[in-house]
Write a protein that holds these residues in place. Sequence first.
Motif, mmCIF file in Angstrom:
data_model
loop_
_atom_site.group_PDB
_atom_site.id
_atom_site.type_symbol
_atom_site.label_atom_id
_atom_site.label_comp_id
_atom_site.label_asym_id
_atom_site.label_seq_id
_atom_site.Cartn_x
_atom_site.Cartn_y
_atom_site.Cartn_z
ATOM 1 N N TYR A 106 0.850 -1.189 0.000
ATOM 2 C CA TYR A 106 0.000 0.000 0.000
ATOM 3 C C TYR A 106 0.888 1.242 0.000
ATOM 4 O O TYR A 106 1.543 1.554 0.994
ATOM 5 C CB TYR A 106 -0.926 -0.009 1.220
ATOM 6 C CG TYR A 106 -1.780 -1.256 1.281
ATOM 7 C CD1 TYR A 106 -2.755 -1.496 0.323
ATOM 8 C CD2 TYR A 106 -1.607 -2.194 2.302
ATOM 9 C CE1 TYR A 106 -3.536 -2.639 0.364
ATOM 10 C CE2 TYR A 106 -2.391 -3.334 2.356
ATOM 11 C CZ TYR A 106 -3.352 -3.555 1.384
ATOM 12 O OH TYR A 106 -4.127 -4.695 1.433
ATOM 13 N N LYS A 115 -6.828 -0.613 -3.873
ATOM 14 C CA LYS A 115 -6.343 -2.001 -3.846
ATOM 15 C C LYS A 115 -7.235 -2.891 -2.982
ATOM 16 O O LYS A 115 -7.570 -4.009 -3.374
ATOM 17 C CB LYS A 115 -4.908 -2.037 -3.337
ATOM 18 C CG LYS A 115 -4.298 -3.437 -3.337
ATOM 19 C CD LYS A 115 -2.823 -3.409 -3.027
ATOM 20 C CE LYS A 115 -2.246 -4.822 -2.925
ATOM 21 N NZ LYS A 115 -2.457 -5.585 -4.185
ATOM 22 N N VAL A 116 -7.603 -2.402 -1.800
ATOM 23 C CA VAL A 116 -8.474 -3.197 -0.929
ATOM 24 C C VAL A 116 -9.822 -3.422 -1.594
ATOM 25 O O VAL A 116 -10.378 -4.529 -1.556
ATOM 26 C CB VAL A 116 -8.642 -2.512 0.446
ATOM 27 C CG1 VAL A 116 -9.729 -3.209 1.268
ATOM 28 C CG2 VAL A 116 -7.328 -2.519 1.213
ATOM 29 N N ALA A 118 -10.492 -3.493 -4.796
ATOM 30 C CA ALA A 118 -10.351 -4.414 -5.927
ATOM 31 C C ALA A 118 -10.123 -5.852 -5.460
ATOM 32 O O ALA A 118 -10.654 -6.795 -6.062
ATOM 33 C CB ALA A 118 -9.184 -3.961 -6.809
ATOM 34 N N ASP A 119 -9.340 -6.030 -4.407
ATOM 35 C CA ASP A 119 -8.966 -7.377 -3.964
ATOM 36 C C ASP A 119 -9.990 -8.018 -3.028
ATOM 37 O O ASP A 119 -10.192 -9.238 -3.063
ATOM 38 C CB ASP A 119 -7.611 -7.340 -3.240
ATOM 39 C CG ASP A 119 -6.470 -6.958 -4.162
ATOM 40 O OD1 ASP A 119 -6.680 -6.984 -5.395
ATOM 41 O OD2 ASP A 119 -5.374 -6.633 -3.657
ATOM 42 N N GLU A 120 -10.640 -7.201 -2.184
ATOM 43 C CA GLU A 120 -11.463 -7.773 -1.123
ATOM 44 C C GLU A 120 -12.904 -7.284 -1.106
ATOM 45 O O GLU A 120 -13.730 -7.820 -0.378
ATOM 46 C CB GLU A 120 -10.815 -7.478 0.243
ATOM 47 C CG GLU A 120 -9.386 -7.986 0.360
ATOM 48 C CD GLU A 120 -8.716 -7.531 1.641
ATOM 49 O OE1 GLU A 120 -9.347 -7.663 2.715
ATOM 50 O OE2 GLU A 120 -7.568 -7.050 1.576
ATOM 51 N N ASN A 197 -5.553 -10.662 8.138
ATOM 52 C CA ASN A 197 -5.286 -11.100 6.767
ATOM 53 C C ASN A 197 -3.789 -11.078 6.460
ATOM 54 O O ASN A 197 -3.259 -11.961 5.779
ATOM 55 C CB ASN A 197 -6.033 -10.200 5.777
ATOM 56 C CG ASN A 197 -7.465 -10.650 5.579
ATOM 57 O OD1 ASN A 197 -8.085 -11.119 6.528
ATOM 58 N ND2 ASN A 197 -7.992 -10.503 4.376
#
Length: 263
Positions: A106, A115-116, A118-120, A197
Amino acid sequence: FFFQAEDGIRDFCLSRGLGDVYKRQVLDLYRGNSANVCRVFPYAALQYAFFDLFRARFSSSHDTRGIKDLKNFLSGAAAGCISTTLTYPLEFARTRMAVYREARPYLSLRHTFTKVYADEGFLAFYRGLAPTIVGIIPYQGLGFFVFHGLKARLQEKAPQYSQSKLFDFTFGAFAGLTAQICTYPLDILRKRMQAQNYFFARGEIDKIRGPVEYFKHISRTEGAFRGLYKGYSVNFFKGPFAIGISFTAKNMFNRLLDRQFTE
């Protein structure tokens, strides 16, 4: 923060913790601070605004001292819940930026959000909210209960000191200390859930846990007191001073604005 968020028992003191950070980079002391600064402004503004709103809305000239204290507690708890819920994604982003210290996935606050998401997914930003709300109710409730209770008694016994900045700071620090002692285990649980995580991906924990299961896991593997009050020595200095300054600044601005609008 690193010490609070990681699983397991490890000897710790403030000088050793700062030494560990220095070995990585001095700037690690400020990792995630941009998100924290962005969070603090709206959080504090919403918290004090909603507290004053609820307190004025439900107060009555016929209230006894006990009823006033209870309303201060409930108003503080409600204000804390609202401000925490509205600013929680920023708190989550701050935690992610602080805890991912080696891989550095990050790069900035904006990058963390994208990013969070998109990923989670969107709901990831509210991971750990439940124990946070459970902790914020007594934390903010006790903070406002103790501070305004002490201020009211000062007004009764020594009204000439009722606008003293020193008393504002002292009462605020004591209120922060009281609330922190009572709710610290829930703060530990919140940070563990936000960071799990990361530790799971590194193989440092065996699975992702819910709040109740994680609470039992900490108590079983690290001890109820030692695990749930992990890192308290650092927060013992930070928390009360921060709350004391916050209450003092809030009252200073209130008095300043009162003078400006009454002149």
